[in-house]
Design a protein around this motif. Structure first.
Motif, PDB file in Angstrom:
ATOM      1  N   ARG A 195       0.878  -1.162  -0.023  1.00  0.00           N
ATOM      2  CA  ARG A 195       0.015   0.161   0.050  1.00  0.00           C
ATOM      3  C   ARG A 195       0.845   1.224   0.067  1.00  0.00           C
ATOM      4  NH1 ARG A 195      -4.094  -1.312   5.003  1.00  0.00           N
ATOM      5  NH2 ARG A 195      -1.941  -2.226   5.540  1.00  0.00           N
ATOM      6  N   ASP A 196       0.537   2.064  -0.882  1.00  0.00           N
ATOM      7  CA  ASP A 196       1.117   3.282  -1.069  1.00  0.00           C
ATOM      8  C   ASP A 196       2.840   3.491  -1.411  1.00  0.00           C
ATOM      9  OD1 ASP A 196      -1.119   4.679  -0.588  1.00  0.00           O
ATOM     10  OD2 ASP A 196      -0.817   4.495   1.472  1.00  0.00           O
ATOM     11  N   LEU A 241      -5.299  -3.630  -3.521  1.00  0.00           N
ATOM     12  CA  LEU A 241      -4.874  -2.289  -3.100  1.00  0.00           C
ATOM     13  C   LEU A 241      -5.665  -1.368  -3.858  1.00  0.00           C
ATOM     14  CD1 LEU A 241      -0.789  -2.681  -3.762  1.00  0.00           C
ATOM     15  CD2 LEU A 241      -2.294  -3.208  -1.685  1.00  0.00           C
ATOM     16  N   ARG A 291      -4.580   2.587  -3.766  1.00  0.00           N
ATOM     17  CA  ARG A 291      -3.280   2.741  -3.146  1.00  0.00           C
ATOM     18  C   ARG A 291      -2.200   1.766  -3.849  1.00  0.00           C
ATOM     19  NH1 ARG A 291      -4.608   2.617   3.288  1.00  0.00           N
ATOM     20  NH2 ARG A 291      -2.599   3.444   3.367  1.00  0.00           N
ATOM     21  N   GLN A 303       0.283   2.050  -6.312  1.00  0.00           N
ATOM     22  CA  GLN A 303       1.177   3.036  -6.878  1.00  0.00           C
ATOM     23  C   GLN A 303       2.128   2.396  -8.218  1.00  0.00           C
ATOM     24  OE1 GLN A 303       3.100   5.801  -4.643  1.00  0.00           O
ATOM     25  NE2 GLN A 303       1.570   6.031  -3.289  1.00  0.00           N
TER      26      GLN A 303
END
Length: 214
Positions: free
Chosen positions: A102-103, A121, A124, A126
């Motif tokens: 995540r992120d 995800l 989130r 990326q």
């Protein structure tokens, strides 16, 4: 046969956008020989594979799955075993679950779909996009993303030919056996192609091709 330009070895090797080697070339050549034809490889961008098949610009492609491309195609039985992995640089935190991503920037390839990762995800996820997997790995080594998504066969091959590539396989997302898809607009008879692929699987031809790269 389609040669997606976003693929890399062991699946595909390109010189000046022309397919010159790899599993996809060997398989395409072998299938064509079995039905008394010669394979011609059409290099296309990864996100243009479905359009090329649907329009009949090319007859077929190997190393695909039904939810990777949109369209109504004729499908072979499973041919190429592989697995989708999360791989990380040695100094990166270990990824034990997709939620750990995540992120975090994750190396991905333009045109590739990662449905399981997207499902887990959502927004989130990326993606740090690259045109090819080779570009993706170069970015990682240059200090880009510390995690990437790739196939097991690709990781094993790339680590073998490039000892400086210190990738750690952290998490298997999914094991699968990819198929070949053929256009309904093709003049090549699918019944003969399907019979040829089944025979190649049964007599060890496919296993022999894949073993050259593993």
């Amino acid at each position: 046969m389609i040669a997606p330009r976003n693929q890399t070895m062991p699946l595909a090797q390109f010189e000046n956008d022309k397919l010159t080697g790899g599993m996809l070339k060997d398989l395409g050549d072998a299938i064509a020989r079995r039905i008394g034809r010669r394979a011609v490889f059409v290099s296309v961008a990864g996100d243009q594979v479905a359009a090329a098949l649907s329009s009949g610009k090319a007859d077929g492609i190997c190393y695909v799955r039904p939810f990777w491309i949109d369209g109504d195609f004729l499908w072979s039985q499973p041919v190429i075993p592989d697995a989708e992995l999360v791989a990380s640089l040695p100094d990166a935190p270990v990824v034990r679950s997709l939620l750990d991503l995540r992120d975090r920037p994750v190396g991905t390839v333009t045109g590739y779909r990662y449905p399981r990762v997207e499902q887990v995800l959502g927004l989130r996820f990326q993606r740090l996009e690259s045109a090819t997997m080779e570009d993706n790995l170069r970015k990682m080594m240059a200090g880009g993303a510390r995690h990437t998504l790739l196939g097991r066969a690709t990781m094993v091959y790339q680590r073998k030919i490039n000892p400086a590539l210190k990738l750690r396989p952290d998490l298997v997302i999914a094991s699968f056996t990819a198929q070949c898809a053929f256009s309904r607009q093709s003049e090549a008879p699918f019944a003969e192609i399907d019979k040829a692929i089944k025979a190649m699987l049964a007599d060890g031809t496919v296993k022999g091709i894949l073993s050259r790269y593993r």
